[in-house]
Enzyme design. Structure first.
Site, short mmCIF file in Angstrom:
data_model
loop_
_atom_site.label_atom_id
_atom_site.label_comp_id
_atom_site.label_asym_id
_atom_site.label_seq_id
_atom_site.Cartn_x
_atom_site.Cartn_y
_atom_site.Cartn_z
CE LYS A 2 -1.76 1.57 4.06
NZ LYS A 2 -1.41 2.98 4.32
CG ASN A 3 2.45 2.71 3.58
OD1 ASN A 3 1.28 3.06 3.40
ND2 ASN A 3 2.95 2.47 4.77
CB CYS A 24 -3.75 6.27 10.00
SG CYS A 24 -4.25 4.62 10.35
NE ARG A 71 0.71 9.93 10.58
CZ ARG A 71 0.41 8.86 9.88
NH1 ARG A 71 -0.74 8.27 10.03
NH2 ARG A 71 1.25 8.36 9.01
CG ASP A 81 2.42 1.06 9.80
OD1 ASP A 81 2.09 1.91 10.65
OD2 ASP A 81 2.61 1.33 8.60
NE ARG A 136 -6.92 4.45 5.54
CZ ARG A 136 -5.96 4.68 6.42
NH1 ARG A 136 -6.23 4.73 7.70
NH2 ARG A 136 -4.72 4.87 6.02
C1 UD1 Z 1 4.53 6.43 6.88
C2 UD1 Z 1 3.55 5.31 6.56
C3 UD1 Z 1 2.90 4.79 7.84
C4 UD1 Z 1 3.97 4.42 8.87
C5 UD1 Z 1 4.97 5.56 9.07
C6 UD1 Z 1 6.12 5.18 9.98
C7 UD1 Z 1 2.74 5.95 4.37
C8 UD1 Z 1 1.59 6.42 3.54
N1 UD1 Z 1 2.52 5.83 5.67
O1 UD1 Z 1 3.76 7.48 7.45
O2 UD1 Z 1 2.12 3.65 7.50
O3 UD1 Z 1 3.33 4.16 10.10
O4 UD1 Z 1 5.51 5.96 7.81
O5 UD1 Z 1 6.79 4.07 9.51
O6 UD1 Z 1 3.79 5.66 3.84
N2 UD1 Z 1 7.12 13.77 11.65
C9 UD1 Z 1 7.41 15.06 12.00
N3 UD1 Z 1 7.41 16.01 11.01
C10 UD1 Z 1 7.15 15.70 9.71
C11 UD1 Z 1 6.86 14.37 9.37
C12 UD1 Z 1 6.86 13.42 10.38
O7 UD1 Z 1 7.63 15.37 13.15
O8 UD1 Z 1 7.19 16.61 8.85
C13 UD1 Z 1 7.09 12.74 12.72
C14 UD1 Z 1 5.70 12.16 12.90
O9 UD1 Z 1 4.92 12.95 13.76
C15 UD1 Z 1 6.00 10.81 13.50
C16 UD1 Z 1 7.33 10.44 12.84
O10 UD1 Z 1 7.86 11.63 12.31
O11 UD1 Z 1 6.19 10.91 14.87
C17 UD1 Z 1 7.20 9.40 11.77
O12 UD1 Z 1 6.33 9.87 10.76
P1 UD1 Z 1 6.58 9.55 9.22
O13 UD1 Z 1 7.74 8.64 9.08
O14 UD1 Z 1 6.59 10.82 8.47
O15 UD1 Z 1 5.26 8.75 8.87
P2 UD1 Z 1 4.39 8.93 7.57
O16 UD1 Z 1 5.26 9.19 6.40
O17 UD1 Z 1 3.28 9.84 7.84
#
Ligand code: UD1
Length: 497
Positions: free
Chosen positions: A56-57, A150, A155, A349, A469
């Protein structure tokens, strides 16, 4: 006849409507999912083999990346799930042509004429935010609502935005929207940026943007997740020049144009992990393929520590057996601790699914969440009755507490404390019994299915749209393994009343 645009989730091949109209979405089976439930009769014993769907991702990131490419991109092995439908719908709303058939998706974004993603579209899926990078890089401008997806905490997207600024974009927040454009009509320029945290999404956004920036970009402390590697491979096949994917530093030589290419989406490591845990929690033996073992090695280690036997049958097939635990005099699965962390650490996850398993092991275990601070102290307003919503604009709510509470309805004993939880296994008297539970996010919902398979009696899971989803044909796959699980839609439900 080639049919383009709005995609309606249906059994393969996908059914496509001829023109994009938002109202069509309300007529799709999607709507009925709001009311459908899963009914599981346990305890289940599973056996046989399942096919793991495409990731999915990875699919979401690659679909966003097709916006970088001139001409058509063809993706194979795309899962038929509602998150993909939502992403395809965002691409269509921007003016891209999306054709979908038999697990394949063809995207041509040459006709993109809009740079703003609707708030409604963005609310459906956090991954939709990833289009900001390609839109600014190729079309010079993007307006994207702050992301949905989610229910796992705040986030933030600050790293995406600061990284885009480092590549020369002007980024502002206006009315809950992120408005980004390149300065003085010039394109993005290569630069250096260090991520404070190895965010998967921010790494992907910046990798796509830098691929079309003028000059060289150096990104450090980036995510090493396999989905980042998949995206780099697709971009490189499309003409980009990215080195270092899978390490913590990326060097990207920007190109003025990328061209659509063909790619087979790699298997979903989280789906594979969920089925591996299904074998463990039901003390069964199943095999699965395709799986890339190195992408689930952390889970292999943990399940082996518990007492499961995991063998690699061939390059892409794994067999997971927890059957010895059932032999008279045989040792049952033992508890173990996990702490989630970025790849190659234990994936966040799979944290809820592991928690379900631990409720059935002997001894007590510590589960610690370190990726999403808020996966455990979460903000949910949707749970409140509307009268309370007006009185309380937000309420702090722990998603971990919620998962614990739903698992407790099935007889589990879990104590939550901040970002960690102690799970008491069955030697403390917890053995699962069927009940009525509610899914409120994708992976938490999957953990309820697993617990339902292990529980004695009937488990009803509501709000299954969260689970659908991210898991393709989960009911059929489990039925093929011998589980007694049904998806009941409203007419069959009403006949039960
Ligand atoms: C992606 C995955 C999700 C998985 C996650 C962590 C997708 C669509 N989703 O989510 O399934 O659970 O990686 O492996 O690929 N953060 C910040 N600032 C930012 C971005 C992130 O502080 O600009 C923090 C977030 O709050 C969180 C951490 O970084 O605590 C990890 O988030 P991130 O790796 O960005 O997850 P996603 O890309 O949203």
């Amino acid at each position: 006849m080639a049919l383009f645009c709005n995609i309606i989730i249906s059994p393969k091949p996908f059914v496509l409507s001829c023109s994009y109209q938002k109202t069509h979405l309300s007529k799709t089976p999607q709507n009925t999912k709001q009311d459908a439930i899963f009914k599981i009769k346990g305890p289940a014993t599973l056996s046989g083999h399942i096919t793991i769907s495409g990731s999915k991702n990875s699919s979401l990131a690659l679909l966003a990346a097709t916006l970088c490419c001139s001409g058509s991109s063809l993706l194979h092995n795309v899962p038929n799930i509602s998150d993909i439908q939502a992403m395809a719908s965002i691409l269509c709303s921007l003016g891209a042509k999306v054709e979908s058939f038999d697990g394949k998706m063809m995207v041509n974004s040459d006709g993109v004429g809009k740079i703003e993603v609707d708030l409604e579209e963005m609310r459906k899926i956090r991954g939709g935010f990833f289009v900001i990078g390609p839109l600014v890089a190729r079309f010079g401008e993007a307006v994207v609502a702050l992301p949905g997806g989610c229910n796992i905490g705040k986030r933030p997207v600050d790293l995406h935005l600061r990284g885009l600024r480092a590549l020369g974009a002007v980024v502002e927040l206006r009315d809950g929207k992120v408005c980004a454009h390149t300065a003085n009509g010039k394109g993005l320029v290569g630069g250096r940026f260090r991520l404070d945290y190895p965010s998967v999404g921010a790494t992907e956004t910046l990798m796509m943007a830098a691929s079309m920036a003028d000059g060289i970009t150096l990104l450090s402390n980036v995510a090493k997740e396999p989905e980042v590697v998949d995206l780099a491979r697709f971009l490189n096949d499309s003409g980009a020049s990215i080195e270092g994917a899978g390490s913590d530093t990326l060097v990207i030589w920007g190109k003025s144009q990328l061209y659509g290419s063909e790619c087979v989406i790699r298997p979903d490591r989280i789906e594979a992990g969920t089925f591996m845990i299904a074998a463990a929690i039901t003390r069964s033996c199943i095999s699965m393929s395709p799986v890339i073992p190195s992408r689930v090695s952390c889970l292999i280690d943990k399940l082996s520590e518990a007492g499961c036997k995991i063998s690699q049958v061939d390059q892409h097939t794994l067999r997971v057996s927890a059957v010895p635990a059932l032999y008279p005099g045989g040792d049952d699965l033992k508890s173990f601790g996990i702490k989630t962390s970025p790849f190659p650490g234990f994936p966040t996850d799979l944290q809820p699914q592991i928690m379900a398993l631990l409720t059935t092991c002997t001894g007590s275990s510590l589960v610690e969440e370190s990726v999403f601070d808020n996966r455990m102290s979460h903000i949910i307003t949707c749970l409140l009755p509307s009268s309370m919503k007006s009185a309380l604009s937000i309420i702090s709510f722990s998603l971990l507490l919620w998962i614990a509470r739903e698992l407790q309805k099935l007889g589990a004993r879990i104590q939550v404390n901040g970002n960690s939880a102690i799970v008491f296994g069955k030697d403390k008297g917890s053995s699962l019994c069927g009940s009525r539970v509610i899914a409120r996010d994708l992976r938490g919902g999957a953990s309820l299915i697993l617990a339902g398979l292990a529980a004695k009696g009937t488990t009803e899971i509501h709000k299954i749209e969260h689970i659908e989803r991210g898991y393709e044909n989960i009911v059929t796959k489990l039925q093929n393994l011998g589980a007694d699980i049904e998806r009941l839609t409203p007419p069959s439900l009403s006949s039960l009343l």
